[in-house]
Design a protein around this motif. Structure first.
Motif, PDB file in Angstrom:
ATOM      1  N   ASP A 232       0.824  -1.210   0.000  1.00  0.00           N
ATOM      2  CA  ASP A 232       0.000   0.000   0.000  1.00  0.00           C
ATOM      3  C   ASP A 232       0.858   1.261   0.000  1.00  0.00           C
ATOM      4  O   ASP A 232       0.558   2.218  -0.711  1.00  0.00           O
ATOM      5  CB  ASP A 232      -0.949   0.010   1.198  1.00  0.00           C
ATOM      6  CG  ASP A 232      -2.172  -0.862   0.990  1.00  0.00           C
ATOM      7  OD1 ASP A 232      -2.342  -1.428  -0.113  1.00  0.00           O
ATOM      8  OD2 ASP A 232      -2.982  -0.971   1.936  1.00  0.00           O
TER       9      ASP A 232
ATOM     10  N   ALA B 160      -5.195   5.673  -0.792  1.00  0.00           N
ATOM     11  CA  ALA B 160      -5.182   4.339  -0.188  1.00  0.00           C
ATOM     12  C   ALA B 160      -4.660   3.335  -1.208  1.00  0.00           C
ATOM     13  O   ALA B 160      -4.809   3.527  -2.405  1.00  0.00           O
ATOM     14  CB  ALA B 160      -6.584   3.947   0.266  1.00  0.00           C
TER      15      ALA B 160
ATOM     16  N   ARG C   1      -5.809  -1.735   1.662  1.00  0.00           N
ATOM     17  CA  ARG C   1      -6.746  -0.914   2.442  1.00  0.00           C
ATOM     18  C   ARG C   1      -8.104  -0.897   1.739  1.00  0.00           C
ATOM     19  O   ARG C   1      -9.145  -1.002   2.389  1.00  0.00           O
ATOM     20  CB  ARG C   1      -6.183   0.500   2.602  1.00  0.00           C
ATOM     21  CG  ARG C   1      -7.045   1.439   3.398  1.00  0.00           C
ATOM     22  CD  ARG C   1      -7.139   1.095   4.863  1.00  0.00           C
ATOM     23  NE  ARG C   1      -5.955   1.502   5.592  1.00  0.00           N
ATOM     24  CZ  ARG C   1      -5.844   1.372   6.914  1.00  0.00           C
ATOM     25  NH1 ARG C   1      -6.827   0.867   7.630  1.00  0.00           N
ATOM     26  NH2 ARG C   1      -4.754   1.737   7.518  1.00  0.00           N
ATOM     27  N   MET C   2      -8.089  -0.817   0.418  1.00  0.00           N
ATOM     28  CA  MET C   2      -9.350  -0.812  -0.324  1.00  0.00           C
ATOM     29  C   MET C   2     -10.051  -2.170  -0.234  1.00  0.00           C
ATOM     30  O   MET C   2     -11.275  -2.234  -0.127  1.00  0.00           O
ATOM     31  CB  MET C   2      -9.116  -0.406  -1.778  1.00  0.00           C
ATOM     32  CG  MET C   2      -8.614   1.028  -1.940  1.00  0.00           C
ATOM     33  SD  MET C   2      -9.641   2.265  -1.109  1.00  0.00           S
ATOM     34  CE  MET C   2     -11.158   2.066  -2.005  1.00  0.00           C
TER      35      MET C   2
ATOM     36  N   ASP D 176      -9.953  -4.096   2.305  1.00  0.00           N
ATOM     37  CA  ASP D 176     -10.571  -4.085   3.626  1.00  0.00           C
ATOM     38  C   ASP D 176     -11.892  -3.319   3.609  1.00  0.00           C
ATOM     39  O   ASP D 176     -12.826  -3.672   4.323  1.00  0.00           O
ATOM     40  CB  ASP D 176      -9.642  -3.466   4.670  1.00  0.00           C
ATOM     41  CG  ASP D 176      -8.700  -4.473   5.313  1.00  0.00           C
ATOM     42  OD1 ASP D 176      -8.790  -5.681   5.002  1.00  0.00           O
ATOM     43  OD2 ASP D 176      -7.884  -4.032   6.144  1.00  0.00           O
ATOM     44  N   GLN D 177     -11.969  -2.273   2.808  1.00  0.00           N
ATOM     45  CA  GLN D 177     -13.213  -1.508   2.705  1.00  0.00           C
ATOM     46  C   GLN D 177     -14.316  -2.345   2.058  1.00  0.00           C
ATOM     47  O   GLN D 177     -15.457  -2.345   2.510  1.00  0.00           O
ATOM     48  CB  GLN D 177     -12.997  -0.219   1.906  1.00  0.00           C
ATOM     49  CG  GLN D 177     -12.056   0.771   2.552  1.00  0.00           C
ATOM     50  CD  GLN D 177     -12.593   1.314   3.859  1.00  0.00           C
ATOM     51  OE1 GLN D 177     -13.762   1.644   3.978  1.00  0.00           O
ATOM     52  NE2 GLN D 177     -11.717   1.395   4.849  1.00  0.00           N
ATOM     53  N   VAL D 178     -13.977  -3.040   1.000  1.00  0.00           N
ATOM     54  CA  VAL D 178     -14.939  -3.878   0.276  1.00  0.00           C
ATOM     55  C   VAL D 178     -15.235  -5.147   1.066  1.00  0.00           C
ATOM     56  O   VAL D 178     -16.381  -5.601   1.124  1.00  0.00           O
ATOM     57  CB  VAL D 178     -14.392  -4.238  -1.124  1.00  0.00           C
ATOM     58  CG1 VAL D 178     -15.277  -5.253  -1.816  1.00  0.00           C
ATOM     59  CG2 VAL D 178     -14.228  -2.990  -1.964  1.00  0.00           C
TER      60      VAL D 178
ATOM     61  N   GLY E  88     -12.174  -7.347   7.125  1.00  0.00           N
ATOM     62  CA  GLY E  88     -11.973  -5.918   6.901  1.00  0.00           C
ATOM     63  C   GLY E  88     -12.769  -5.053   7.854  1.00  0.00           C
ATOM     64  O   GLY E  88     -13.002  -5.413   9.008  1.00  0.00           O
ATOM     65  N   VAL E  89     -13.205  -3.927   7.356  1.00  0.00           N
ATOM     66  CA  VAL E  89     -13.885  -2.932   8.181  1.00  0.00           C
ATOM     67  C   VAL E  89     -15.092  -3.535   8.898  1.00  0.00           C
ATOM     68  O   VAL E  89     -15.348  -3.234  10.060  1.00  0.00           O
ATOM     69  CB  VAL E  89     -14.295  -1.716   7.315  1.00  0.00           C
ATOM     70  CG1 VAL E  89     -15.170  -0.759   8.097  1.00  0.00           C
ATOM     71  CG2 VAL E  89     -13.066  -0.998   6.787  1.00  0.00           C
ATOM     72  N   LYS E  90     -15.824  -4.406   8.229  1.00  0.00           N
ATOM     73  CA  LYS E  90     -17.066  -4.924   8.830  1.00  0.00           C
ATOM     74  C   LYS E  90     -16.841  -5.781  10.066  1.00  0.00           C
ATOM     75  O   LYS E  90     -17.744  -5.946  10.870  1.00  0.00           O
ATOM     76  CB  LYS E  90     -17.930  -5.638   7.801  1.00  0.00           C
ATOM     77  CG  LYS E  90     -17.316  -6.831   7.137  1.00  0.00           C
ATOM     78  CD  LYS E  90     -18.236  -7.319   6.020  1.00  0.00           C
ATOM     79  CE  LYS E  90     -17.454  -8.084   4.993  1.00  0.00           C
ATOM     80  NZ  LYS E  90     -18.218  -8.279   3.791  1.00  0.00           N
TER      81      LYS E  90
ATOM     82  N   TYR F 248      -9.313  -0.399  12.741  1.00  0.00           N
ATOM     83  CA  TYR F 248     -10.673   0.113  12.533  1.00  0.00           C
ATOM     84  C   TYR F 248     -11.361   0.248  13.887  1.00  0.00           C
ATOM     85  O   TYR F 248     -12.084  -0.630  14.339  1.00  0.00           O
ATOM     86  CB  TYR F 248     -11.448  -0.828  11.598  1.00  0.00           C
ATOM     87  CG  TYR F 248     -10.744  -1.024  10.282  1.00  0.00           C
ATOM     88  CD1 TYR F 248     -10.632   0.031   9.387  1.00  0.00           C
ATOM     89  CD2 TYR F 248     -10.155  -2.225   9.943  1.00  0.00           C
ATOM     90  CE1 TYR F 248      -9.965  -0.120   8.174  1.00  0.00           C
ATOM     91  CE2 TYR F 248      -9.487  -2.388   8.738  1.00  0.00           C
ATOM     92  CZ  TYR F 248      -9.395  -1.341   7.866  1.00  0.00           C
ATOM     93  OH  TYR F 248      -8.729  -1.490   6.677  1.00  0.00           O
TER      94      TYR F 248
END
Length: 85
Positions: free
Chosen positions: A13, A24, A28-29, A31-33, A70-72, A81
């Motif tokens: 990254d 980003a 990192r992306m 992790d967002q998805v 990831g984020v969720k 996060y």
């Protein structure tokens, strides 16, 4: 590179952001998805193109199997996060 142990997600990254000016990088992306969603996409692509390397899917599988979505879930390739999961 990450699947082969040559670099960390953070290394990739950082290089990505330096070289592209993006805010980003790809990990990192993802992790967002959600690594689980990315793995589904990768599995579909591999079914259409059987010659694709398996390493990236295997890496994603390890994260998904560990529950690092990831984020969720508050943890994926990154674990910063706050207040999530």
């Amino acid at each position: 590179m990450v699947a082969e142990g040559v670099a960390t997600p953070q290394d990739v990254d950082s290089m990505w952001m330096i070289n592209t000016g993006a805010q980003a990088g790809p990990f990192r992306m993802m992790d967002q998805v959600g690594p689980d969603v990315v793995l589904d996409i990768e599995n579909h692509c591999a079914a259409e193109r059987p010659g694709l390397p398996a390493g990236p899917r295997e890496l994603l599988h390890r994260y998904v199997d560990a529950g690092h979505l990831g984020v969720k879930t508050g943890r994926g390739f990154y674990d910063d996060y706050a207040g999530v999961g």
